[in-house]
Design an enzyme around this catalytic site. Structure first.
Site, PDB file in Angstrom:
ATOM      1  N   HIS A  11       0.858  -1.192   0.000  1.00  0.00           N
ATOM      2  CA  HIS A  11       0.000   0.000   0.000  1.00  0.00           C
ATOM      3  C   HIS A  11       0.890   1.237   0.000  1.00  0.00           C
ATOM      4  CE1 HIS A  11       0.554   0.685   4.398  1.00  0.00           C
ATOM      5  NE2 HIS A  11       0.452  -0.619   4.498  1.00  0.00           N
ATOM      6  N   LYS A  36      -6.621   6.327  -4.219  1.00  0.00           N
ATOM      7  CA  LYS A  36      -6.116   6.529  -2.864  1.00  0.00           C
ATOM      8  C   LYS A  36      -5.402   5.275  -2.364  1.00  0.00           C
ATOM      9  CE  LYS A  36      -7.304   8.996   1.303  1.00  0.00           C
ATOM     10  NZ  LYS A  36      -8.337   9.728   2.053  1.00  0.00           N
ATOM     11  N   GLY A 179       1.006  -2.031  15.665  1.00  0.00           N
ATOM     12  CA  GLY A 179       0.257  -1.454  14.553  1.00  0.00           C
ATOM     13  C   GLY A 179      -0.976  -2.260  14.197  1.00  0.00           C
ATOM     14  N   ASN A 327       1.066   8.740  14.647  1.00  0.00           N
ATOM     15  CA  ASN A 327       0.147   8.989  15.761  1.00  0.00           C
ATOM     16  C   ASN A 327       0.648  10.233  16.502  1.00  0.00           C
ATOM     17  OD1 ASN A 327      -1.276   8.865  18.339  1.00  0.00           O
ATOM     18  ND2 ASN A 327      -1.879   6.801  17.724  1.00  0.00           N
ATOM     19  N   ARG A 520      -3.646  19.942  16.485  1.00  0.00           N
ATOM     20  CA  ARG A 520      -2.515  19.335  15.755  1.00  0.00           C
ATOM     21  C   ARG A 520      -1.866  20.444  14.932  1.00  0.00           C
ATOM     22  NH1 ARG A 520      -4.229  14.890  11.727  1.00  0.00           N
ATOM     23  NH2 ARG A 520      -4.460  16.657  10.347  1.00  0.00           N
TER      24      ARG A 520
END
Length: 588
Positions: A11, A36, A179, A327, A520
């Site tokens: 991916h 995507k 993960g 993260n 963020r």
């Protein structure tokens, strides 16, 4: 010396070109193919990198693949044999894929690129991750931690970097994976694995970590920092369609239905939707509490790993890579709550970044070239000239206003922002990695609480619980965020740390303040993105607020825009009020 790095076939396929130790170009294939998380051979990304450098593939000295397929195949075989007959269906399905192309990567690359196989090299998955962080960092020595789903065998590795050398000294092996643990909860919460993990992170602040004890029963921590999972709760090692077992469901109940509405007392009912019920809110609150719990446990496991790594190495610098390094909530805690003084994460920390790491590893370590590159910004993609943008607009008969004077353009954009209009912002080279950082961004006024819901529901067509990021002038970031010496660190440049918004500032910028009072942030530096910095400066002059709302320039389910045509298509299909392409302004 020219080295081309490639990651693909799993991916987030990507390519990165390093010339004489300097990164020239890097891009994910999805930006060009418009699929995507495109996993196929990155032919378009490769061609872009070559074009950017002005060379042909025959002028490249080495092509390096980011992992070793035979080792991964070994893991697949041994895992499936160990789980026979439960894994027989997975084995048969996997063999079809592997025999077709994954097992013959060298021949495949040689054919796709029309080069001799002798020029093709291979790195290991977690070594590529490690190199992508350390060899891009400003550190001459550092501890290194990589954490993701799985590479060949490793799911987590740790070691040290010194000069241009990297030594990985320990690993956690599949099927024990932090993960994959997070991804199992991603699936349980109704989101797509390898796509929805950041949605779990966004959902978590709406809940409380009430179920951490249930999760801790599923894993054990060892004194050396490593961990093991109780595999009776999980089935990723013998199933290709399911990540958790009925035993998991006995503990946590029925999974959340994908695409179901998420409504709690803290979210309220989304704009234009029907009223909720007490039962619906209670159900959604439960899933929010589960999300909060897995986020909390993930943070604690990472803290355990990092503290053990510091004890082992004594270094003051830490480099992070792998998908878990995206993260951003955990990253801030690692900086604040461990003995490490500095942390570096490059913006494409996931699998796409393996292309960069593989190229730098060969250039710096294998070929022994001295290090000369530090990734100070993320703008490594394709750009478009004024002439190219003009040609597109005129060819498509799109009305526009052209500004010769940048100051006049920025004043017009600021006036739109002050009027609470939402704009597509398309400037310069697109970003490397999954974050929009002021080149391919949707921008808006952060001073109105209504802006957040408007952008989520009417423009991005995404879940209303998702937060937005603030792009803030680097020199004023500490006025708004609790992040001491924020400009000393690189991750905030890449939107890779979530930190508290100062209490006294939250009412001023409600659109970027998440439900838990965090943001963020992206620190914007004049040196690396002067036009974006100037825009925010002008907004500050007009409003007193030195930040704007920033989210990626795409619609839900689509890659971030690449070309003027992509940008205009997204603009046309959304509720955006205006589009800024270079010095051109387009309105509806």
């Amino acid at each position: 010396m020219r080295v081309l790095g490639i990651s693909c076939f799993y991916h987030d396929a990507a390519a990165a070109l390093v010339v004489d130790g300097q990164l020239v170009a890097a891009a994910e294939e999805e930006r060009f193919s418009r699929r995507k998380h495109d996993s196929g051979f990155p032919a378009l990304a490769v061609q872009f990198c070559l074009n950017r450098a002005g060379v042909s593939i025959h002028e490249v000295d080495y092509v390096v693949f980011y992992e070793k397929p035979l080792l991964k195949f070994e893991r697949l075989l041994l895992t499936q044999l160990a789980n026979f007959p439960k894994a027989s269906g997975v084995f048969a399905k996997a063999m079809l894929t592997w025999v077709k192309d994954k097992l013959w990567v060298k021949a495949n690359l040689a054919e796709q690129l029309d080069i001799h196989p002798d020029r093709i090299l291979f790195s290991e998955h977690h070594l590529s991750h490690a190199a992508s962080a350390f060899l891009c960092s400003p550190f001459s020595e550092a501890a290194i931690l990589t954490v993701d789903g799985v590479g060949e065998w490793a799911t987590c590795s740790w070691g040290e970097g010194t000069g241009n050398q990297i030594v990985l000294k320990g690993e956690v092996h599949f099927p024990h994976s932090l993960g994959l643990l997070y991804s199992a909860f991603t699936a349980f919460l109704g989101f797509e694995v390898n796509e929805g993990e950041y949605k779990v992170m966004g959902m978590a602040p709406y809940g409380e970590p009430r179920y951490v004890d249930r999760i801790w029963k599923m894993l054990d921590l060892a004194p050396d920092g490593s961990f093991t999972l109780d595999l009776s709760y999980f089935c990723w090692h013998h199933s290709s369609s399911q990540s958790f077992t009925p035993k998991f469901v006995e503990v946590f109940g029925a999974p959340r239905k994908p695409e179901s509405r998420f409504v709690t007392r803290r979210t309220g009912v989304p704009l234009g939707e029907s009223a909720t019920t007490e039962a619906e809110m209670e159900r959604c609150q439960y899933y929010a509490d589960v999300a909060s719990s897995i986020q909390k446990v993930t943070e604690e496991v990472l803290l355990h790993l990092v503290r053990a790594l510091h004890t082992r190495t004594g270094h003051k610098n830490l480099c992070l890579a792998g998908g878990v390094a995206l993260n951003s909530v955990a990253n801030y805690r690692l900086l604040q709550e461990t003995p490490f003084e500095n942390i570096y994460v490059q913006p494409a920390a996931g699998d796409s970044g393996g292309a960069l790491g593989a190229a730098l590893y060969v250039a710096n370590t294998v070929l022994n070239q001295p290090r000369s590159f530090v990734m100070e910004h993320a703008y490594w993609g394709q750009d478009f000239s004024e002439a190219q943008i003009h040609d597109f607009l005129t060819r498509e008969h799109i009305p526009f206003t052209h500004f010769e004077d940048e100051e006049l353009l920025l004043e017009r954009v600021v006036a739109d922002l002050c009027a609470e209009r939402v704009l597509g912002w398309f400037q310069g080279r697109f970003e490397w990695g999954p974050r929009a950082l002021g080149s391919r961004s949707i921008i808006a006024n952060p001073r109105s609480a209504a802006t957040r819901e408007l952008v989520n529901v009417k423009i991005k067509f995404r879940e209303p619980f998702r937060p937005f990021a603030p792009s803030i002038l680097a020199e004023r970031a500490e006025e708004y965020f609790i992040f001491p010496e924020v400009n000393h660190y690189h991750p905030p440049r890449f939107m890779l740390m979530v930190c508290p918004v100062r209490t006294e500032k939250q009412a001023e910028v409600p659109a970027i303040t998440h439900v838990d009072g965090s943001g963020r942030l992206q620190t914007v530096h004049r040196e690396t993105n002067p036009r974006y910095h100037r825009l925010i400066s002008k907004f500050a002059q007009a409003t007193g607020t030195p930040l704007i709302l920033n989210t990626s320039f795409n619609l839900r389910g689509e890659p971030i825009v690449t070309t003027p045509a992509n940008a205009y298509s997204t603009f046309s299909r959304s509720g955006l009020d205006a589009l800024v392409l270079g010095n051109f302004l387009v309105r509806k």
